[in-house]
Motif scaffolding. Structure first.
Motif, mmCIF file in Angstrom:
data_model
loop_
_atom_site.group_PDB
_atom_site.id
_atom_site.type_symbol
_atom_site.label_atom_id
_atom_site.label_comp_id
_atom_site.label_asym_id
_atom_site.label_seq_id
_atom_site.Cartn_x
_atom_site.Cartn_y
_atom_site.Cartn_z
ATOM 1 N N GLY A 298 0.800 -1.221 0.000
ATOM 2 C CA GLY A 298 0.000 0.000 0.000
ATOM 3 C C GLY A 298 0.827 1.262 0.000
ATOM 4 N N GLU A 299 2.132 1.139 -0.268
ATOM 5 C CA GLU A 299 3.031 2.292 -0.281
ATOM 6 C C GLU A 299 3.103 2.822 -1.715
ATOM 7 O OE1 GLU A 299 5.632 0.094 3.263
ATOM 8 O OE2 GLU A 299 6.370 0.147 1.192
ATOM 9 N N VAL A 300 2.070 3.563 -2.094
ATOM 10 C CA VAL A 300 1.893 3.925 -3.495
ATOM 11 C C VAL A 300 2.992 4.856 -3.977
ATOM 12 C CG1 VAL A 300 0.317 4.969 -5.174
ATOM 13 C CG2 VAL A 300 -0.592 3.612 -3.275
ATOM 14 N N ASP A 301 3.361 5.856 -3.180
ATOM 15 C CA ASP A 301 4.386 6.803 -3.622
ATOM 16 C C ASP A 301 5.735 6.108 -3.799
ATOM 17 O OD1 ASP A 301 2.533 8.821 -3.605
ATOM 18 O OD2 ASP A 301 3.063 9.538 -1.595
ATOM 19 N N GLU A 302 6.081 5.244 -2.826
ATOM 20 C CA GLU A 302 7.342 4.510 -2.946
ATOM 21 C C GLU A 302 7.319 3.591 -4.162
ATOM 22 O OE1 GLU A 302 5.538 4.858 -0.295
ATOM 23 O OE2 GLU A 302 6.730 5.165 1.532
ATOM 24 N N ALA A 303 6.159 2.979 -4.417
ATOM 25 C CA ALA A 303 6.034 2.099 -5.585
ATOM 26 C C ALA A 303 6.226 2.888 -6.867
ATOM 27 C CB ALA A 303 4.669 1.420 -5.592
ATOM 28 N N ALA A 304 5.585 4.050 -6.962
ATOM 29 C CA ALA A 304 5.697 4.866 -8.176
ATOM 30 C C ALA A 304 7.149 5.279 -8.419
ATOM 31 C CB ALA A 304 4.809 6.101 -8.060
ATOM 32 N N ASP A 305 7.839 5.680 -7.355
ATOM 33 C CA ASP A 305 9.226 6.117 -7.511
ATOM 34 C C ASP A 305 10.118 4.952 -7.938
ATOM 35 O OD1 ASP A 305 11.513 8.027 -7.002
ATOM 36 O OD2 ASP A 305 11.995 6.450 -5.546
ATOM 37 N N THR A 306 9.970 3.813 -7.284
ATOM 38 C CA THR A 306 10.819 2.658 -7.585
ATOM 39 C C THR A 306 10.568 2.145 -9.000
ATOM 40 O OG1 THR A 306 10.791 2.045 -5.250
ATOM 41 C CG2 THR A 306 11.501 0.360 -6.817
ATOM 42 N N LEU A 307 9.316 2.084 -9.391
ATOM 43 C CA LEU A 307 8.988 1.571 -10.730
ATOM 44 C C LEU A 307 9.441 2.537 -11.819
ATOM 45 C CD1 LEU A 307 5.469 0.080 -9.943
ATOM 46 C CD2 LEU A 307 7.532 -1.191 -10.529
ATOM 47 N N ALA A 308 9.382 3.840 -11.543
ATOM 48 C CA ALA A 308 9.894 4.800 -12.526
ATOM 49 C C ALA A 308 11.396 4.603 -12.723
ATOM 50 C CB ALA A 308 9.593 6.220 -12.060
ATOM 51 N N ASN B 260 3.687 -2.340 -16.664
ATOM 52 C CA ASN B 260 2.463 -2.996 -16.196
ATOM 53 C C ASN B 260 2.230 -2.703 -14.714
ATOM 54 O OD1 ASN B 260 0.230 -4.706 -16.890
ATOM 55 N ND2 ASN B 260 1.157 -6.297 -15.636
ATOM 56 N N ASN B 261 3.302 -2.775 -13.913
ATOM 57 C CA ASN B 261 3.169 -2.466 -12.490
ATOM 58 C C ASN B 261 2.852 -0.996 -12.263
ATOM 59 O OD1 ASN B 261 3.596 -5.064 -11.511
ATOM 60 N ND2 ASN B 261 5.828 -4.832 -11.535
ATOM 61 N N LEU B 262 3.406 -0.111 -13.100
ATOM 62 C CA LEU B 262 3.061 1.310 -12.997
ATOM 63 C C LEU B 262 1.575 1.533 -13.253
ATOM 64 C CD1 LEU B 262 5.960 3.365 -14.656
ATOM 65 C CD2 LEU B 262 5.026 3.647 -12.346
ATOM 66 N N GLY B 263 1.016 0.719 -14.124
ATOM 67 C CA GLY B 263 -0.420 0.815 -14.366
ATOM 68 C C GLY B 263 -1.219 0.576 -13.101
ATOM 69 N N TYR B 264 -0.776 -0.374 -12.267
ATOM 70 C CA TYR B 264 -1.476 -0.614 -11.002
ATOM 71 C C TYR B 264 -1.348 0.587 -10.060
ATOM 72 C CZ TYR B 264 -2.088 -5.523 -12.262
ATOM 73 O OH TYR B 264 -2.472 -6.689 -12.885
ATOM 74 N N VAL B 265 -0.208 1.286 -10.128
ATOM 75 C CA VAL B 265 -0.057 2.518 -9.341
ATOM 76 C C VAL B 265 -1.130 3.524 -9.748
ATOM 77 C CG1 VAL B 265 1.435 4.496 -8.906
ATOM 78 C CG2 VAL B 265 2.410 2.181 -8.929
ATOM 79 N N HIS B 266 -1.335 3.686 -11.051
ATOM 80 C CA HIS B 266 -2.354 4.623 -11.533
ATOM 81 C C HIS B 266 -3.748 4.188 -11.097
ATOM 82 C CE1 HIS B 266 0.639 6.792 -13.704
ATOM 83 N NE2 HIS B 266 0.853 5.867 -14.627
ATOM 84 N N VAL B 267 -3.996 2.869 -11.071
ATOM 85 C CA VAL B 267 -5.298 2.385 -10.601
ATOM 86 C C VAL B 267 -5.511 2.773 -9.153
ATOM 87 C CG1 VAL B 267 -6.611 0.302 -10.024
ATOM 88 C CG2 VAL B 267 -5.499 0.484 -12.252
ATOM 89 N N LEU B 268 -4.490 2.563 -8.304
ATOM 90 C CA LEU B 268 -4.615 2.872 -6.884
ATOM 91 C C LEU B 268 -4.755 4.372 -6.657
ATOM 92 C CD1 LEU B 268 -2.007 0.408 -5.321
ATOM 93 C CD2 LEU B 268 -4.490 0.254 -5.251
#
Length: 829
Positions: free
Chosen positions: A626-636, A656-664
């Motif tokens: 549930g750490e959306v900001d950390e996920a977005a940064d790491t995936l970028a 594909n994983n970045l897409g899930y960030v956008h969904v959340l």
């Protein structure tokens, strides 16, 4: 002149000939397990022509008339088999073809050839069909064995065959003696039968050269030919090729020939027996004769005994030699008739362990050119010693494979080893070329330079690579299984080379078997680096198969071996995969720590692609936590490193994983755009499991964008690909997504079915994340049905799992709110 009759298997002989008065004495020929009894045709009276006048073809009636003036009507068919079983489809096709020819105003003689491998039942079918058709041919039926594959006999010469045929219709031998060339006899034969309606069975023909002079020249008669060889040189023939019996017919044949009454308790053992017989009629008949000779034997006893003997890797064909019949003897006659080059190729096919082979592989095996190999395989195919399974691909029947393997065992061991090495070099080199054009999931753990074969197969496109690897996978797997003790280096290199293919398309059962063999081989050789690499690969496969405990054990051991051997790059690769295993097990703290260690190790030095993979996995962990900001940064960061790597298409997983960030984050439009880009990249790289993941992501994003039709289409496509790739974890996640979609469409029954399926798959895999989601989905369905008690129970199970994974996760908080609201609804609350 001596004539001999034999069965189609060529194993039983009885002599026949002619008495001193010229009477024809038919052989007591063996037909299957039936003996044809001796009969005699009455001698003919002298013809009108004197000794000084040679008879002309116009004397046909006189040549074939007895003292009563009536023509001889031959009836020389062997007796029909009372226990004829199966072949209904083939018989029907033959009878229909004959009927169409006779009813369609045919202008030429009808010729039908029944061909197939030794022991397949050609003669049995030909005789049975002839008895069925005989009433349509009032001028008689003729049966002539051409001795194409008779032990101790040369194939019957057409000149002598014409002698036998014309004597059978009543022509005197002194008349035939004056027709002393093949052309003269053939002309006389055609004249004699020109106005007759005869049914002629020419059994066990060698080729069209032997048969052509025996054919009538005018319509009205029917010729049935049986042969082990195809007859492509015989124009106007209607071929009917026999295959092994279907399972039901094979079972029924064994029951009937064994004189046993079908019993349900023995049915499975009968099926086992006929499978051990390769569903070859001759082998089934031999097995049935053993049961017939031992009426006290239960069928299970023979099935168990035969299975045990074959499991000992003994000569399989020894078990099909009983009385005066033998599968080996039937095969021997075909093998001995082969030219030397074809005998060599057939024997070498016994060295090749794969289920199929093509010309390039056969060329490597034999050390010849692909063109020569193709000609040899074609010639063996004409002789029914190999079967063509698809254009350019051939296989041996199981019993013929055993026969070839026996001959291969007599080769010089060094020669056999060299042939195997050439074939393995060819397969390894081609597999290496194919996987090099597949999407790179990671840097190869053990770079190799395969020995190039004399005639390599070039592979330049992803589609060609996937097609070749998919086609040859059973052969490659079998090669590893059978040669790992004699060719350990090939085993290790093949398992390592094929790993990118397995990661792209699945086939986990084949992959698991090959990697287990490779691990045994690596331990035997004492190579720690190879052991670690194989264990890590095996752990990945176990994870995709849904066995997370086995995956954790394998990759933990791999990490220890990499540490012992001082291989930090191997450590990082293993930690990357271990992080994902912890994630699926719901161990989110361990997943984060392990994935960060992998990223840090790669940052110190390593391949860009491997570094990007580690970042991508860490981003996925942040997403689940549930750490959306950390996920977005790491995936970028992962996308950026992927772009700088040698394989820019590898960024698809991160996208594909970045897409899930956008969904959340509540941006379904961005999610659809990002995951569609990922899908396009996966399609371009030919990555089937990557496509499955991308279809899943696009489907979820389309659902969030309130597009149920496109969402369902993408999710259904994802499920098909996950199922094809044997990915249980992916199937569970997709069923959950389909359940969410169905529930939002107010289809509670379909939704509940998807959630229940997802729950079973997730529990089998040990995937706690998908298990919790499936339980929440079931709870929503039960709530809609008014079953508040069971709904609350499911939510409590899900909440327990989520809190164990991460007590502070947004998912756990959301489930707690749902449970509280549900408790408020219950009357006793």
């Amino acid at each position: 002149m001596t004539r001999t009759g034999v069965d189609s298997g060529g194993t039983g002989l009885r002599q026949a000939g002619r008495d001193i008065t010229g009477n024809v004495v038919q052989a007591g020929a063996v037909h299957g397990d039936i003996h044809f009894h001796t009969t005699t045709v009455s001698p003919l009276s002298p013809i009108v022509a004197g000794p000084d006048r040679a008879p002309s073809d116009h004397d046909a009636h006189a040549l074939t008339s007895g003292s009563s003036g009536r023509s001889v009507v031959p009836r020389s068919l062997p007796r029909d088999l009372a226990e004829f079983t199966g072949r209904e489809s083939e018989l029907r096709r033959l009878l229909i073809a004959v009927g169409l020819a006779s009813g369609g105003g045919a202008t030429a003689v009808a010729i039908h050839a029944i061909d197939g491998m030794p022991g397949i039942g050609k003669t049995t079918l030909g005789v049975h069909a002839a008895h069925t058709l005989a009433p349509k041919y009032p001028d008689g039926t003729l049966f002539l064995n051409l001795w194409g594959h008779t032990p101790g006999q040369e194939p019957r010469d057409p000149f002598d065959a014409l002698h036998a045929l014309m004597v059978d219709i009543g022509v005197r031998t002194d008349v035939l003696a004056r027709h002393n060339t093949l052309d003269d006899r053939a002309r006389l034969w055609r004249s004699l039968v020109a106005t007759r309606r005869l049914l002629i069975v020419l059994d066990d023909a060698v080729d069209h050269h032997q048969v052509t002079p025996l054919l009538p020249g005018t319509r009205g008669s029917l010729v049935l030919i049986t042969s082990r060889n195809r007859l492509p040189g015989l124009d106007g023939v209607h071929p009917l090729t026999l295959d092994v019996l279907p399972h039901a017919d094979a079972d029924r044949m064994l029951w009937r020939l064994a004189h046993r009454t079908p019993e349900p308790a023995e049915a499975d053992h009968v099926t086992r027996l006929v499978d051990l017989c390769g569903r070859l009629p001759l082998a089934i008949a031999i097995t049935a004769s053993q049961l017939r000779a031992h009426p006290t034997w239960p069928i299970r006893r023979l099935a168990d005994t035969l299975s045990a003997r074959l499991a000992q890797d003994t000569d399989r064909l020894e078990e099909f030699d009983y009385g005066d019949r033998s599968v080996r003897a039937s095969f021997d006659t075909s093998f001995r008739d082969l030219p030397a080059d074809l005998r060599s190729m057939f024997t070498l096919l016994g060295v090749h362990h794969g289920p199929e082979i093509d010309a390039p592989a056969a060329a490597a095996l034999a050390g010849i050119t692909p063109a020569r190999a193709q000609r040899a395989l074609d010639a063996l195919h004409v002789r029914h010693l190999v079967q063509e399974t698809s254009p350019g691909r051939y296989r041996l029947h199981d019993l013929l494979r055993a026969y070839a393997h026996t001959h291969a065992g007599r080769l010089d061991p060094a020669f056999r080893w060299q042939a195997t090495s050439r074939a393995l070099d060819y397969y390894l080199h081609t597999a290496h070329a194919a996987t090099r054009v597949l999407p790179a999931r990671r840097t190869r753990s053990t770079p190799i330079t395969p020995t190039p074969p004399a005639h390599p197969t070039p592979i330049a496109t992803t589609d060609h690579a996937v097609d070749w690897l998919t086609t040859e996978l059973p052969t490659l797997a079998t090669a590893v299984e059978h040669t790992h003790t004699t060719h350990p280096t090939h085993t290790l290199h093949l398992s390592n080379t094929l790993y990118p293919y397995f990661r792209a398309v699945g086939h986990w059962r084949h992959s698991s078997a090959m990697l287990r063999t490779a691990h045994t081989t690596a331990r035997r050789t004492g190579d720690l680096h190879a052991q670690a690499a194989v264990l890590n690969d095996l752990g990945y496969v176990r994870r995709r198969q849904g066995d997370l405990n086995a995956a954790l054990a394998a990759q933990t051991q791999a990490f220890e071996l990499h540490t012992r051997s001082g291989n930090p790059r191997g450590q990082a690769a293993t930690l990357t995969d271990l992080g994902y295993v912890h994630l699926l097990r719901g161990e989110l703290g361990a997943a984060r720590d392990t994935s960060k260690r992998a990223v840090d190790l790669y940052a110190l030095g390593g391949d860009l692609l491997d570094h990007a993979n580690a970042l991508n996995n860490l981003g996925r962990v942040h997403l689940v936590r549930g750490e959306v900001d950390e996920a977005a940064d790491t995936l970028a960061r992962a996308v950026d490193v992927y772009r700088r790597s040698e394989d820019p298409l590898a960024q698809a997983n991160a996208l594909n994983n970045l897409g899930y960030v956008h969904v959340l984050r509540g941006s379904p439009d961005q999610a659809v755009d990002t995951q569609t880009r990922a899908l396009d990249l996966h399609i371009r790289r030919g990555d089937l499991l990557g496509q499955a993941n991308a279809h899943l992501g696009v489907g979820i994003a389309r659902h969030r964008r309130h597009e149920p039709g496109p969402a369902r289409s993408h999710l259904a496509h994802a499920l098909r690909l996950f199922t094809r790739g044997e990915d249980n974890d992916g199937q569970a996640e997709t069923h959950n997504a389909l359940g969410d979609l169905a529930l939002d469409q107010h289809d509670g029954q379909t939704a509940h079915a998807h959630y229940t399926t997802a729950l079973g798959l997730a529990r089998a895999c040990g995937t706690r994340l998908h298990e919790a989601n499936a339980l929440i989905g079931e709870a929503r369905c039960l709530h809609g049905d008014g079953d508040l008690v069971q709904a609350a129970s499911r939510l409590r199970e899900a909440l327990t799992i989520q809190r164990a994974m991460n007590s502070h996760s947004p998912q756990a908080a959301s489930t707690a709110r749902l449970l509280a609201a549900l408790d408020d609804e219950q009357p006793n609350h």
